[in-house]
Every structure is written in structure tokens, then in C-alpha cells.
Design a protein around this motif. Structure first.
Motif, PDB file in Angstrom:
ATOM      1  N   LEU A  41       0.813  -1.265   0.067  1.00  0.00           N
ATOM      2  CA  LEU A  41       0.067   0.114  -0.104  1.00  0.00           C
ATOM      3  C   LEU A  41       0.799   1.195   0.311  1.00  0.00           C
ATOM      4  O   LEU A  41       0.626   2.080  -0.899  1.00  0.00           O
ATOM      5  N   LEU A  42       2.104   1.391   0.831  1.00  0.00           N
ATOM      6  CA  LEU A  42       2.997   2.324   0.804  1.00  0.00           C
ATOM      7  C   LEU A  42       3.658   2.736  -0.601  1.00  0.00           C
ATOM      8  O   LEU A  42       3.619   3.822  -0.752  1.00  0.00           O
ATOM      9  N   MET A  43       3.929   1.692  -1.283  1.00  0.00           N
ATOM     10  CA  MET A  43       4.556   1.772  -2.641  1.00  0.00           C
ATOM     11  C   MET A  43       3.690   2.759  -3.493  1.00  0.00           C
ATOM     12  O   MET A  43       4.042   3.291  -4.306  1.00  0.00           O
ATOM     13  N   ILE A  44       2.218   2.352  -3.286  1.00  0.00           N
ATOM     14  CA  ILE A  44       1.167   3.119  -4.238  1.00  0.00           C
ATOM     15  C   ILE A  44       1.147   4.589  -3.716  1.00  0.00           C
ATOM     16  O   ILE A  44       1.331   5.416  -4.237  1.00  0.00           O
ATOM     17  N   THR A  45       0.891   4.729  -2.225  1.00  0.00           N
ATOM     18  CA  THR A  45       0.780   5.984  -1.773  1.00  0.00           C
ATOM     19  C   THR A  45       2.000   7.055  -1.643  1.00  0.00           C
ATOM     20  O   THR A  45       1.828   8.221  -1.875  1.00  0.00           O
ATOM     21  N   GLY A  46       3.175   6.278  -1.603  1.00  0.00           N
ATOM     22  CA  GLY A  46       4.397   7.094  -1.431  1.00  0.00           C
ATOM     23  C   GLY A  46       4.663   8.098  -0.284  1.00  0.00           C
ATOM     24  O   GLY A  46       5.406   8.863  -0.170  1.00  0.00           O
ATOM     25  N   THR A  47       3.820   7.744   0.645  1.00  0.00           N
ATOM     26  CA  THR A  47       3.926   8.378   2.121  1.00  0.00           C
ATOM     27  C   THR A  47       3.444   7.556   3.210  1.00  0.00           C
ATOM     28  O   THR A  47       2.545   6.714   2.878  1.00  0.00           O
ATOM     29  N   LEU A  48       4.002   7.888   4.431  1.00  0.00           N
ATOM     30  CA  LEU A  48       3.512   7.047   5.656  1.00  0.00           C
ATOM     31  C   LEU A  48       2.579   8.020   6.319  1.00  0.00           C
ATOM     32  O   LEU A  48       1.940   7.531   7.303  1.00  0.00           O
ATOM     33  N   HIS A  85      -9.693   9.476  -8.268  1.00  0.00           N
ATOM     34  CA  HIS A  85      -8.942   8.599  -7.466  1.00  0.00           C
ATOM     35  C   HIS A  85      -9.895   7.806  -6.631  1.00  0.00           C
ATOM     36  O   HIS A  85     -10.715   8.102  -5.802  1.00  0.00           O
ATOM     37  N   PHE A  86      -9.732   6.385  -6.980  1.00  0.00           N
ATOM     38  CA  PHE A  86     -10.578   5.419  -6.155  1.00  0.00           C
ATOM     39  C   PHE A  86      -9.917   5.090  -4.710  1.00  0.00           C
ATOM     40  O   PHE A  86      -8.869   5.580  -4.597  1.00  0.00           O
ATOM     41  N   TRP A  87     -10.899   4.516  -4.005  1.00  0.00           N
ATOM     42  CA  TRP A  87     -10.373   4.208  -2.689  1.00  0.00           C
ATOM     43  C   TRP A  87      -9.192   3.314  -2.779  1.00  0.00           C
ATOM     44  O   TRP A  87      -9.272   2.325  -3.776  1.00  0.00           O
ATOM     45  N   ASN A  88      -8.354   3.155  -1.774  1.00  0.00           N
ATOM     46  CA  ASN A  88      -7.058   2.367  -1.961  1.00  0.00           C
ATOM     47  C   ASN A  88      -7.534   0.682  -1.950  1.00  0.00           C
ATOM     48  O   ASN A  88      -6.739  -0.148  -2.437  1.00  0.00           O
ATOM     49  N   VAL A  89      -8.837   0.498  -1.509  1.00  0.00           N
ATOM     50  CA  VAL A  89      -8.805  -0.941  -1.602  1.00  0.00           C
ATOM     51  C   VAL A  89      -9.065  -1.608  -3.151  1.00  0.00           C
ATOM     52  O   VAL A  89      -9.117  -2.707  -3.357  1.00  0.00           O
ATOM     53  N   VAL A  90      -9.458  -0.536  -3.954  1.00  0.00           N
ATOM     54  CA  VAL A  90      -9.468  -0.937  -5.302  1.00  0.00           C
ATOM     55  C   VAL A  90      -8.242  -1.312  -5.839  1.00  0.00           C
ATOM     56  O   VAL A  90      -8.052  -2.391  -6.759  1.00  0.00           O
ATOM     57  N   TYR A  91      -7.520  -0.794  -5.385  1.00  0.00           N
ATOM     58  CA  TYR A  91      -5.891  -0.898  -5.801  1.00  0.00           C
ATOM     59  C   TYR A  91      -4.967  -1.968  -5.139  1.00  0.00           C
ATOM     60  O   TYR A  91      -4.379  -2.831  -5.786  1.00  0.00           O
ATOM     61  N   GLN A  92      -5.519  -2.250  -4.090  1.00  0.00           N
ATOM     62  CA  GLN A  92      -4.850  -3.300  -3.048  1.00  0.00           C
ATOM     63  C   GLN A  92      -5.837  -4.356  -2.316  1.00  0.00           C
ATOM     64  O   GLN A  92      -5.941  -4.378  -1.255  1.00  0.00           O
ATOM     65  N   PRO A  93      -6.888  -4.910  -3.235  1.00  0.00           N
ATOM     66  CA  PRO A  93      -7.808  -5.966  -2.669  1.00  0.00           C
ATOM     67  C   PRO A  93      -6.987  -7.016  -1.839  1.00  0.00           C
ATOM     68  O   PRO A  93      -7.508  -7.470  -0.689  1.00  0.00           O
ATOM     69  N   LEU A  94      -5.954  -7.516  -2.386  1.00  0.00           N
ATOM     70  CA  LEU A  94      -5.482  -8.620  -1.571  1.00  0.00           C
ATOM     71  C   LEU A  94      -4.825  -7.960  -0.279  1.00  0.00           C
ATOM     72  O   LEU A  94      -4.780  -8.966   0.836  1.00  0.00           O
ATOM     73  N   GLY A  95      -4.005  -7.063  -0.511  1.00  0.00           N
ATOM     74  CA  GLY A  95      -3.490  -6.288   0.800  1.00  0.00           C
ATOM     75  C   GLY A  95      -4.509  -6.102   1.732  1.00  0.00           C
ATOM     76  O   GLY A  95      -4.306  -6.185   2.852  1.00  0.00           O
ATOM     77  N   PHE A  96      -5.770  -5.617   1.296  1.00  0.00           N
ATOM     78  CA  PHE A  96      -6.597  -5.364   2.331  1.00  0.00           C
ATOM     79  C   PHE A  96      -7.011  -6.652   3.060  1.00  0.00           C
ATOM     80  O   PHE A  96      -7.310  -6.511   4.255  1.00  0.00           O
ATOM     81  N   LEU A  97      -7.416  -7.721   2.283  1.00  0.00           N
ATOM     82  CA  LEU A  97      -7.813  -8.894   2.805  1.00  0.00           C
ATOM     83  C   LEU A  97      -6.580  -9.484   3.950  1.00  0.00           C
ATOM     84  O   LEU A  97      -7.174  -9.920   4.782  1.00  0.00           O
TER      85      LEU A  97
END
Lengths: 167, 351
Positions: B176-183, B197-209
Motif C-alpha cells: 500500500l505504501l508503494m502506491i501512496t508514497g507516504t507514511l 482517484h478510487f479508494w485504496n481497496v480498489v488498488y490493493q484488494p489482496l493487501g486489504f484482505l
């Protein structure tokens, strides 16, 4: 006295007292808990220097993971007896001598370090400790040592697993 | 008004904010205990607590009063100081996380612009991890100081479970941090609020799970509530505790559940972003817009908390070796895979 100075003295006192208590505590579990307090005080110093990344990594890695493993071992070995077996006189004497030697070396090192003499630590400003700057530095100027150390850690991990396996 | 070179207005502003957030967290956790009993009742087809007040709404206060009035017992052979320190640490670690969470946008009050976040520090998520890793001490110290074999075993279980799942949790977040580029959590929410810009769950479904499962394990919720498995360990690490010290342990679990729901909503579901609504076009709403954002975050959090309860009353507990196998042989490789794929895709898109 500025607030930074108050915090500095408070953290320093906390660190030194806790470090002394690590040595003086009878029970090993108490020693570990005092050591955790030392780590927190040192992290506070890092925050004062605006080195946020190192401060939090110090807490996550040392206070959060390594000291938990220490506690694990102490709790499983049931070392919670208040009395320690008395060491004989020669052991104590050698301990004092070797500890004194280390102290002399440290003091002479600090006295000889001329490049830090008369310099004052910069608090609250400077961004070298922030994660963005640190990351760029690690992956550009120091990329080779960084990668080599990661390989070193990997080999240490595999070695630990191999040694830890039975048969 | 400066004394000791502190801006005292800022100081009191933050103090009020901290007080409000802490009391709100406690209040929400209080009513989460009530909600848990109601949800359990509904899932098991029974009425649930309905005697104290209308719909049983005063039940949490009755429970709290009962716990406080009970006799306080400290076992003779226990380490008294550490015995008291255990629940205190559990509670402190549970509450400390709320310092970095962005609860809403800025509001303007008495001519001052107040950000609804205690500290938007540079290392936001890492701070959360640091505090989470301290939560283990509450369990370990309490379990050990009880001087009881069952408590000790449960404490060791709890600690090893937390450490194992922390790993997968951290690696799932790296993607997730790779996508956002910030902590910074505030920055992460602002990125998700941007139009288009969609919510991050769209870009990181597996990460969210992965994060969700790890959050269950970190909160010691069923199906991962092995530290308090009654049929194996009597009562778990808080077996020797009574009165409000037991209450604090149980309460810390509910606060943890609340905070991890907030963090999931913030990281993956847009935080205080109002869905299908462009905030930038309605900037003239001022404080109402910020309040609507806070309400929106709370709705997301309530949905997550309901999910936590739903799972608890549906899925049975894991066996301990199954738990470890899941953590190390499934979650960790999946998290690594997720990280690799994310990195590769980011590199590909940048070309």
C-alpha cells in the motif's frame, strides 16, 4: 530553561537511571523491563533530534520484538528467583578489571574525538532523519553496503533455522 | 501568549482534542460491548440484554458498575507491581494509537483552524506499528505476574501470535505504501479524496484482505482468540484477574477493535471521505462538511465493527498449529507475492 532542555534532561535522567536499574535489579524479568524503559528514553532523544524514523524503528525492533523474545526466554526458563548464585571472589575481581578497562577506553575515545568538540546538537530542525531523505540516501549513496547487509541478514536467518532444527 | 516558548493556545487546543478523542474512544468501546451482546443475540435468535433502560441501553453502565464494585483480588504469590502494570499497559497501548488517526478535515472555531488529528507525524503508520507491538507487553506481563501456569501459557500464545501476524501485516502494508508514497495518514486520506482517484481497496484488494485477517489476529478476536481459549486454558492470560483489572483487559480488546476498524477505514476506505461526493465543490459548507466527514468515517467504522462481531459468532476457533501454519505458510508468502506484484506493476506503469 526552554521546553526542549527540560525534555532533554528528563529523558537523560530516565535513560541513566533505568540503565543502572537494569544492572541492579535482582529479577531478570525486571531487568528486561528496565531495559525497555532505556530504549524508550533513547527513542525520545531521537525524536528531539528530529530523527523520527530511527526513533520509531528503535521502538518497533528493540522494544517491540527483541525484548519480547528476551521476555519469552526468561519466562520459559523460569528465572524469576530473587537470589542469584554467589560468584567467587576471582570472578568478581576479573569482572571489575575488565569493566574498568572498557570504561578507560571509552573515556579516552571521547576525549580524543576532536571533531565533535564544541559542537551543539541541532534539535527540532533538519530533515536528515526523516524517512524520505533517509530512504533516498540509503538507496543511492549507500546502496551496495545496504544490499550486502541484507544478504548478511538473510544468511544469518537461514543459519538460525538450520541450527534450530532438530536431528 | 507564549511561555517556555510554547504556544499555549495550541497546547490547550490539542489537550481538548485529546480529551475528546480519548473519551469518544472509551464511549464507543463501551457501547461496542453492548452491541456485541446484541449482535450475538440476534445471530443466535434470542432477545439479548433488554432489562436495563430502553432496549437495554444502560446495560454497559450496569456491567461497568458491577466490575468496579467487585472485590479486588491480587494473588499472594504474584508480583504485585507487574500484576497491576499488565492491564494498565494493555489499556495505554490500546488508546495511544488514536494520536495519529485523521478523524476529519479542518474545522474553524473561534477564529482558529483546528485539524481534527492530534499529530500528523511523518511516520504515521510506523507509529501505529510501534504501539501495536507494545500491546504484547500488557498480555505477557499480566500473564507472567499472575504466577499461574495457564496464564503463562496463554500469554506466550498471545505474544507469539501477535509477533507472527505483525510480520504479514507489515508486509501487506508495504504494498500500500508503494502506491501512496507516504507514511502520513492524513496525506493517505487526502490522496483518496482526490476526484478520479478510487479508494485504496480498489488498488490493493489482496493487501486489504491480508490486513483484515491480521487485524483479527492482533485484536485476539475469534477465530484467533487462542490466548483466551476457555476449553484449553480455563480463561486465558487474565484468569487471576478480578474486578476492574479484568475489565480493563476486556475493554482494551474492544478499544483495539475500534482502533483497528478506524485504521482499516482510513488506509483502505478513504477515511473521512464521503463516497460519491466531491468535497472540493462544496468548500463553502465549512464546518458542516468536516462534521459530515467525521460521521462518514464513523459509519465505515461501525460497519467494520459489525463485521468483527459477525465473524466472531459465525466461525469457530482455530487450533494453535493451524493458526501458526496460516500465519507463516499462507499469509506471509501471499503478502510477499502481493508486494512483488505491486512493485512490478508500479515499475511497468512508470515506463
Amino acid at each position: 530553561m526552554a521546553i526542549t532542555e527540560i525534555i532533554f534532561w528528563f529523558l537523560s535522567a530516565l535513560a541513566v537511571i533505568s540503565a543502572i536499574m537494569v544492572v541492579l535489579s535482582k529479577s531478570p524479568v525486571h531487568s528486561v523491563l528496565w531495559l525497555i524503559a532505556v530504549f524508550f528514553a533513547i527513542s525520545g532523544h531521537y525524536v528531539l533530534l528530529n530523527a523520527q524514523f530511527i526513533a520509531i524503528v528503535n521502538i518497533i525492533v528493540y522494544a517491540g520484538a527483541i525484548m519480547v523474545l528476551f521476555l519469552f526466554v526468561l519466562m520459559l526458563m523460569n528465572l524469576n528467583k530473587e537470589t542469584e548464585p554467589q560468584k567467587n571472589l576471582w570472578m568478581k575481581l576479573t569482572g571489575v578489571v575488565s569493566g574498568g578497562c572498557l570504561l578507560i577506553i571509552l573515556i579516552s575515545l571521547v576525549r580524543q574525538a576532536t571533531e565533535i568538540k564544541g559542537k551543539i546538537a541541532v534539535t527540532k530542525t533538519g530533515d536528515i532523519g526523516l524517512i524520505k531523505v533517509l530512504g533516498k540516501e540509503l538507496f543511492s549513496s549507500y546502496v551496495v553496503p545496504f544490499e550486502i547487509s541484507s544478504v548478511l541478514f538473510l544468511s544469518a536467518m537461514i543459519g538460525a533455522v538450520v541450527i534450530g532444527k532438530k536431528d | 501568549m507564549t511561555l517556555l516558548s510554547i504556544d499555549w493556545f495550541l497546547f490547550f487546543e490539542k489537550l481538548i482534542l485529546i480529551a475528546v478523542i480519548i473519551f469518544a474512544s472509551l464511549g464507543i468501546a463501551l457501547y461496542t460491548t453492548f452491541a456485541e451482546r446484541k449482535v450475538a443475540a440476534i445471530l443466535q435468535d434470542r432477545p439479548g440484554p433488554n432489562r436495563a433502560g430502553p432496549f437495554g441501553l444502560f446495560q454497559p453502565f450496569a456491567d461497568g458498575l458491577k466490575l468496579i464494585m467487585k472485590e479486588e483480588i491480587i494473588p499472594n504469590n504474584s508480583n504485585k507491581f507487574l500484576f497491576v502494570l499488565g492491564p494498565a499497559l494493555a489499556m495505554v497501548a490500546a488508546l495511544m494509537t488514536c494520536a495519529v488517526i485523521p478523524w476529519g478535515d479542518k474545522i474553524v472555531a473561534f477564529g482558529r483552524t483546528v485539524a481534527l488529528q492530534i499529530a500528523d507525524i511523518n511516520i504515521g503508520i510506523l507509529y501505529v506499528f510501534g504501539v501495536v507491538s507494545l500491546g504484547v507487553y500488557g498480555i505477557m506481563i499480566g500473564g507472567w505476574a499472575s504466577n499461574n501456569k495457564f496464564s503463562l501459557l496463554a500469554a506466550l500464545r498471545g505474544a507469539s501470535q501477535a509477533i507472527s501476524y505483525e510480520l504479514a501485516m507489515g508486509i501487506s502494508l508495504i504494498a500500500l505504501l508503494m502506491i501512496t508514497g507516504t507514511l502520513q495518514l492524513g496525506e493517505i486520506v487526502k490522496q483518496q479524496m482526490q476526484p478520479g482517484h478510487f479508494w485504496n481497496v480498489v488498488y490493493q484488494p489482496l493487501g486489504f484482505l491480508l490486513f483484515l485477517v491480521c487485524a483479527f489476529a492482533e485484536c485476539n478476536r475469534t477465530p484467533f482468540d487462542l490466548p483466551e481459549a476457555e476449553n484449553e486454558l480455563n480463561f486465558g492470560y487474565h484468569q487471576e484477574y478480578s474486578s476492574m483489572k479484568l475489565g480493563f483487559y476486556l475493554f482494551a480488546e474492544y478499544i483495539n477493535m475500534f482502533i483497528s476498524s478506524v485504521i482499516m477505514a482510513t488506509l483502505f476506505f478513504g477515511g473521512y471521505d464521503i463516497p460519491f461526493f466531491d468535497e472540493t465543490k462544496h468548500a463553502d459548507w465549512g464546518n458542516w462538511l468536516a462534521l459530515a466527514g467525521v460521521v462518514c468515517l464513523m459509519i465505515k467504522v461501525v460497519i467494520f465493527i459489525f463485521f468483527f462481531m459477525w465473524v466472531r459468532w459465525t466461525i469457530p476457533r482455530f487450533r494453535y498449529d493451524q493458526l501458526m501454519k496460516l500465519g507463516w505458510k499462507t499469509m506471509l508468502p501471499l503478502a510477499l507475492l502481493n508486494m512483488l506484484i505491486t512493485g512490478a506493476v508500479i515499475l511497468w506503469l512508470k515506463k
